[in-house]
Each structure stands twice: as structure tokens, then as C-alpha cells.
Design a protein around this motif. Structure first.
Motif, PDB file in Angstrom:
ATOM      1  N   ALA A  20       0.756  -1.226  -0.104  1.00  0.00           N
ATOM      2  CA  ALA A  20       0.030  -0.032  -0.016  1.00  0.00           C
ATOM      3  C   ALA A  20       0.793   1.216   0.045  1.00  0.00           C
ATOM      4  N   LEU A  21       2.104   1.079   0.471  1.00  0.00           N
ATOM      5  CA  LEU A  21       2.923   2.319   0.692  1.00  0.00           C
ATOM      6  C   LEU A  21       4.090   2.424  -0.400  1.00  0.00           C
ATOM      7  N   ALA A  81       4.620   6.714   2.339  1.00  0.00           N
ATOM      8  CA  ALA A  81       4.371   7.027   3.711  1.00  0.00           C
ATOM      9  C   ALA A  81       4.229   8.424   3.995  1.00  0.00           C
ATOM     10  N   ARG A  83      -0.729  11.246   6.306  1.00  0.00           N
ATOM     11  CA  ARG A  83      -2.061  10.719   6.372  1.00  0.00           C
ATOM     12  C   ARG A  83      -1.789   9.397   6.701  1.00  0.00           C
ATOM     13  N   GLN A  84      -1.229   8.577   5.989  1.00  0.00           N
ATOM     14  CA  GLN A  84      -0.958   7.421   6.035  1.00  0.00           C
ATOM     15  C   GLN A  84      -0.142   6.999   7.276  1.00  0.00           C
ATOM     16  N   VAL A 102      -1.786   4.389  10.115  1.00  0.00           N
ATOM     17  CA  VAL A 102      -0.941   3.242  10.460  1.00  0.00           C
ATOM     18  C   VAL A 102      -0.808   3.393  12.039  1.00  0.00           C
ATOM     19  N   TRP A 150      -5.088  -2.137   4.591  1.00  0.00           N
ATOM     20  CA  TRP A 150      -4.181  -1.937   3.610  1.00  0.00           C
ATOM     21  C   TRP A 150      -4.555  -2.300   2.134  1.00  0.00           C
ATOM     22  N   MET A 169      -6.303   0.463   0.554  1.00  0.00           N
ATOM     23  CA  MET A 169      -5.118   1.474   0.158  1.00  0.00           C
ATOM     24  C   MET A 169      -4.336   1.207  -0.853  1.00  0.00           C
TER      25      MET A 169
END
Length: 208
Positions: free
Chosen positions: A25-26, A121, A124-125, A129, A181, A184
Motif C-alpha cells: 500500500a505504501l 508514507a 495521513r498514511q 498506521v 491495506w 489503500m
């Protein structure tokens, strides 16, 4: 075979699957994923080395040391320092009551430090997390409340008088974070179903 399964269970494949989805997701690259995975497994092995829980075989200390060294070399980011500090602090939660009380925050913090080098990253992410991992780790403390109370670990549930064994609460939290995830990352939902299957198959491998 029993020894191999014992060691494998200590690596918590069920949570690693969730972590891989978060990496995806990142927008983690292959080098990032390998390096961060080495740091993560080094953390788990160091945790087991410190805790010496009944029913779990002892790891030699060079294993976690070498994993951490290799991970730091591959990741090559200053955030490795807070990750290692928080990882070491989390491993002491059974010895220091204050650390037991704030362990969900420490665990969430070390995961934030782990993902911080990734290109996706953003603020917001990272906040998401941190919040979700804090909640999920607190659910882990709820699951382990009976065991922690017996061992004198002053987790938040134990401090609040909760001392029951609640085995399903953590896997449910894990399923939720994995779903987040997947969403995302824009992955198809069958990936989430596969992750749930792996989590269900490997969760009971960890001696508890």
C-alpha cells in the motif's frame, strides 16, 4: 519437525502477511521490502530472545543481531535508529511496568518507524498506521490478559481489572487492518481473502 514449527510460529507469519500488504500500500520496492522484512523478523526474534516464554524455543542472539545489521544496511535510512530503540523498549515490557502500560503506543511507533522510509508514507498514511496499530496491539493485550495477569505484566487491560482469555479479538483486528491495506493499495479483494486464509492457517502455530 516440531522444533521447526516452533520457530516458524514465533515468526508470526499471520502478522507478516498483514505487513506485506501494508508495504504494498505504501509502494515499497523490492529492496525496501527485503530490508524492512529483515528488521521486522529481527525484532520478533529479539522479542522472543528477551521474553523466554514457556513453550517457545530459544533463539541464539546472533540471529536477531545479524538480521538487524543486514536490514539496516539495506534500508540505509535514519529511521532505523528509532525503530531499533522502540523495538528494544518493547521487548522490556514484561520487566518494566510503565513500558507494559504504553506498549501499544511503542509497538505502533516502531511500525511507523519501519514504514517511514517508504515513498507512500505520507502524513495521513503514517497517522492511520499509528492509530490502527495502536488499537490492534491493544487488542493483543486484551487477548493475552489472562496470561499477562498471571505473569505480572501490567498491561492496560490488566490494570483495568480485565483478566480473561479472549483469543479471537486479535485475529479480528488483524483482518480489519489487512482489509484497510488492501483498500489503500487498490488490490483486488481476493488478495484479502488469501491473506485471511494464510492468517487463519498460521495463527495457531505460535505457542501460547
Amino acid at each position: 519437525m516440531q522444533h521447526a514449527l516452533n520457530y516458524l510460529g514465533q515468526l508470526r507469519i499471520y502478522s507478516y502477511v498483514d505487513l506485506l500488504l501494508l508495504f504494498q500500500a505504501l509502494h515499497a520496492g523490492l529492496r525496501d521490502m527485503v530490508g524492512l522484512s529483515l528488521l521486522w523478523f529481527g525484532f520478533l526474534i529479539h522479542l522472543e530472545w528477551q521474553h523466554r516464554d514457556m513453550g517457545r524455543l530459544r533463539w541464539p542472539w546472533p540471529v536477531w543481531a545479524l538480521l538487524w545489521i543486514a536490514g539496516v544496511v539495506l534500508v540505509a535510512d535514519p529511521m532505523c535508529v528509532p525503530f531499533l530503540v522502540l523495538a528494544a523498549g518493547y521487548s522490556l515490557k514484561k520487566r518494566i511496568p510503565f513500558l507494559a502500560a504504553v506498549s501499544p503506543l511503542i509497538n505502533a511507533g516502531l511500525k511507523v518507524a519501519l514504514i517511514e522510509p517508504l515513498p507512500g508514507a505520507h502524513a495521513r498514511q503514517v497517522l492511520l498506521v499509528f492509530v490502527l496499530m495502536t488499537i490492534r496491539n491493544l487488542l493483543g493485550d486484551v487477548r493475552d490478559a489472562a496470561k499477562d495477569a498471571g505473569e505480572g505484566v501490567a498491561s492496560i487491560p490488566v490494570r483495568l481489572g480485565y483478566r480473561r482469555h479472549t483469543p479471537l479479538v486479535y485475529p479480528l483486528g488483524l483482518a480489519v487492518t489487512s482489509a484497510v491495506w488492501v483498500a489503500m493499495a487498490g488490490l483486488p479483494w481476493w488478495v484479502w481473502c488469501c491473506a485471511l486464509a494464510v492468517q487463519a492457517l498460521t495463527y495457531r502455530l505460535t505457542p501460547r
